[in-house]
Design a protein around this motif. Sequence first.
Motif, short mmCIF file in Angstrom:
data_model
loop_
_atom_site.label_atom_id
_atom_site.label_comp_id
_atom_site.label_asym_id
_atom_site.label_seq_id
_atom_site.Cartn_x
_atom_site.Cartn_y
_atom_site.Cartn_z
N SER A 19 0.85 -1.36 -0.06
CA SER A 19 0.00 0.03 0.06
C SER A 19 0.90 1.11 -0.01
O SER A 19 1.70 1.48 0.95
N ASP A 20 0.88 2.04 -1.05
CA ASP A 20 1.48 3.34 -1.18
C ASP A 20 1.00 4.19 0.00
O ASP A 20 1.81 4.99 0.79
N ARG A 21 0.01 4.20 0.45
CA ARG A 21 -0.69 5.04 1.68
C ARG A 21 0.21 4.76 2.84
O ARG A 21 0.34 5.78 3.56
N VAL A 22 0.32 3.49 3.28
CA VAL A 22 0.86 3.17 4.37
C VAL A 22 2.35 3.57 4.27
O VAL A 22 2.91 4.10 5.28
N MET A 23 3.10 3.36 3.25
CA MET A 23 4.32 3.70 3.06
C MET A 23 4.67 5.00 2.96
O MET A 23 5.81 5.54 3.60
N ASP A 24 3.96 5.77 2.43
CA ASP A 24 4.25 7.23 2.41
C ASP A 24 3.75 7.84 3.74
O ASP A 24 4.69 8.66 4.31
N TRP A 25 2.85 7.23 4.45
CA TRP A 25 2.58 7.88 5.97
C TRP A 25 3.91 7.34 6.70
O TRP A 25 4.39 7.95 7.52
N TYR A 44 7.43 -0.41 -9.29
CA TYR A 44 6.55 -1.41 -9.05
C TYR A 44 5.52 -1.17 -10.27
O TYR A 44 5.39 -0.06 -10.98
N HIS A 45 4.82 -2.07 -10.85
CA HIS A 45 3.80 -2.10 -11.63
C HIS A 45 4.25 -1.67 -12.94
O HIS A 45 3.70 -0.65 -13.68
N GLY A 46 5.72 -1.78 -13.26
CA GLY A 46 6.15 -1.43 -14.53
C GLY A 46 6.56 0.11 -14.36
O GLY A 46 7.00 0.84 -15.43
N MET A 47 6.40 0.86 -13.30
CA MET A 47 6.69 2.32 -13.11
C MET A 47 8.03 2.60 -12.10
O MET A 47 8.07 1.56 -11.38
N MET A 473 -5.48 -7.47 -1.30
CA MET A 473 -6.33 -6.62 -2.10
C MET A 473 -5.63 -5.56 -2.30
O MET A 473 -4.57 -4.78 -1.93
N ASP A 474 -6.23 -4.58 -3.47
CA ASP A 474 -5.84 -3.21 -3.77
C ASP A 474 -6.58 -2.23 -3.07
O ASP A 474 -7.73 -2.54 -2.79
N TYR A 475 -5.94 -1.34 -2.53
CA TYR A 475 -6.64 -0.58 -1.45
C TYR A 475 -6.90 0.78 -1.89
O TYR A 475 -6.28 1.56 -2.82
N HIS A 476 -8.37 1.22 -1.83
CA HIS A 476 -9.12 2.31 -2.41
C HIS A 476 -8.79 3.35 -1.25
O HIS A 476 -8.88 3.37 -0.29
N GLU A 477 -8.11 4.67 -2.06
CA GLU A 477 -7.65 5.62 -1.06
C GLU A 477 -8.47 6.74 -1.20
O GLU A 477 -8.93 7.42 -2.37
N GLU A 478 -9.01 7.37 -0.14
CA GLU A 478 -9.84 8.69 -0.26
C GLU A 478 -9.18 9.70 0.36
O GLU A 478 -8.44 9.74 1.42
N LYS A 479 -9.38 11.00 -0.27
CA LYS A 479 -8.87 12.01 0.63
C LYS A 479 -9.52 12.37 1.73
O LYS A 479 -10.72 12.27 2.01
N GLU A 480 -8.79 12.56 2.90
CA GLU A 480 -9.48 12.88 4.32
C GLU A 480 -9.32 14.37 4.62
O GLU A 480 -8.39 15.07 4.21
N THR A 481 -10.61 14.90 5.10
CA THR A 481 -10.55 16.36 5.76
C THR A 481 -11.22 16.18 6.90
O THR A 481 -12.05 15.34 7.30
N GLY A 482 -10.85 17.24 7.70
CA GLY A 482 -11.64 17.06 9.41
C GLY A 482 -10.99 16.12 10.32
O GLY A 482 -10.06 15.47 9.92
#
Length: 490
Positions: A19-25, A44-47, A473-482
């Motif tokens: 998960s990029d989200r976890v790695m970035d955090w 990853y994924h050819g990129m 699974m692939d994780y769907h990431e959403e923008k968090e506010t508040g």
Amino acid sequence: MNYKGNRIDMGGHRFFSKSDRVMDWWLQMLPLEDLAGNTPTISYHGMQRPVPDSTAATCPAAADRVMLLRPRKSRIYYLGRLFEYPITLSPHTLLNLGIWRTCKIGVSYLRSSSFPVKPEETLEQFLTNRFGRELYLTFFKSYTEKVWGVPCNRISAEWGKQRIKAVSIWSALLHSLKKSFQRGSRGFRQKEIPTSLIDQFLYPKFGPGQMWEEVARRIREAGGQIHTGYRAQRIVTDGYRVKALEAIGATGKAELFEGDYFFSTAPVQEILRSFDVTPPPNVLEVSDGLVYRDFVTVGLLVRALRIHDQTPRGKQLIRDNWIYIQDPGVLLGRLQIYNNWSPSLVADPAHAWLGLEYFCNQSDELWTLPDERVIALAIDELSRIGIVDASQVLDATVMRAEKAYPAYSGTYNRFSEIREYVDRYTNLFLIGRNGMHRYNNQDHSMLTAMMAVDGIMAGRKDKSALWEVNTEMDYHEEKETGLPRSVAMN
């Protein structure tokens, strides 16, 4: 844990996620160490893309607040020899096994791959299908049964799906062949590789606790509060909504902590007995029937090991992060070499700082033995299997962790009854390994917390997304506010 300047990582925690989200955090909390002008590439994924510039060295205090990029190595200790893990079909492995045992393993694997057991219901069936019965008996059965305390044919196949996943003889062989032809680093994210096969991982300079010390520091700097030394004892509710948590502090006086949202990583078994309104009998029956394994670590400081790695510079400390002890004649399950996780875990680099790991139940004699007897047992076992001479031991300590491993046995097959009941409480979220009674890695545990907050921000009532977090699974990431008020129970 810190013992005389020697740090103990109980269980060993590799910081790696698909998960990029976890790695970035993680890297936001502890930037990657300065790699002497080298910019590691994430592949990853050819990129490909470079790791963001580190800001760790802006001041002396921050210079230690870094992630290290560490090589991964783990082996199996069997028949007094070290075998690569995951198992490879290298000449070294074949030589260690011998011709007769190798032939038996090959025939057994062909039989299992041609006639796999279906459906896979037990861990024994899961492992046999992927490795053949002979290899399963040689390298997996003893260690796994030490971990769980029950035969593999009584453990759910779900454990294997969570922890071993896509690894098999063929995947290990292909990975080994690919490594031989690759040049340079593929980058530390390695998203295309099963977790059990990764070659590098991130690791806080002073161990996993440093990550959460840094998070705590930032929370307090931002005006947040963290209360420790409390024992949560009652969940105060109003219908299907949690109003407050009652907890006992050092003074012995009960205090109420109110909140809009409540997150629990505490063992499910304890939470279900904490509601001020008693849950239905069937839910308590399932909760009370859940099984846990407890954990004992013996920290052992030694001058030298009897086993070593042969290098061009002569004999060196073995490079393993950990070693699986596949020997039914000892209780020892796994051996950590903390020097190889991070040099900063060891007060004196001239010594080897080891962690001997034992799995047990609180009802077992091992759990209640005095520390000096546990240490004596550890030294005796390590000496008996030829890893350390007792005369080389300089110091030792014992650490215990309750409910370290939620097991997929007991009443686990009825866990949906617990989930259905607790999910009715609209502002209570069960997250993490013990909170969800799932033997997840730390990154998936963290994702359940992130997704719980995603749901709150989006105003969703359905909590099913949390329970769908798993290891592939692939994780769907959403923008968090508040940021609403919240209370976390650990």
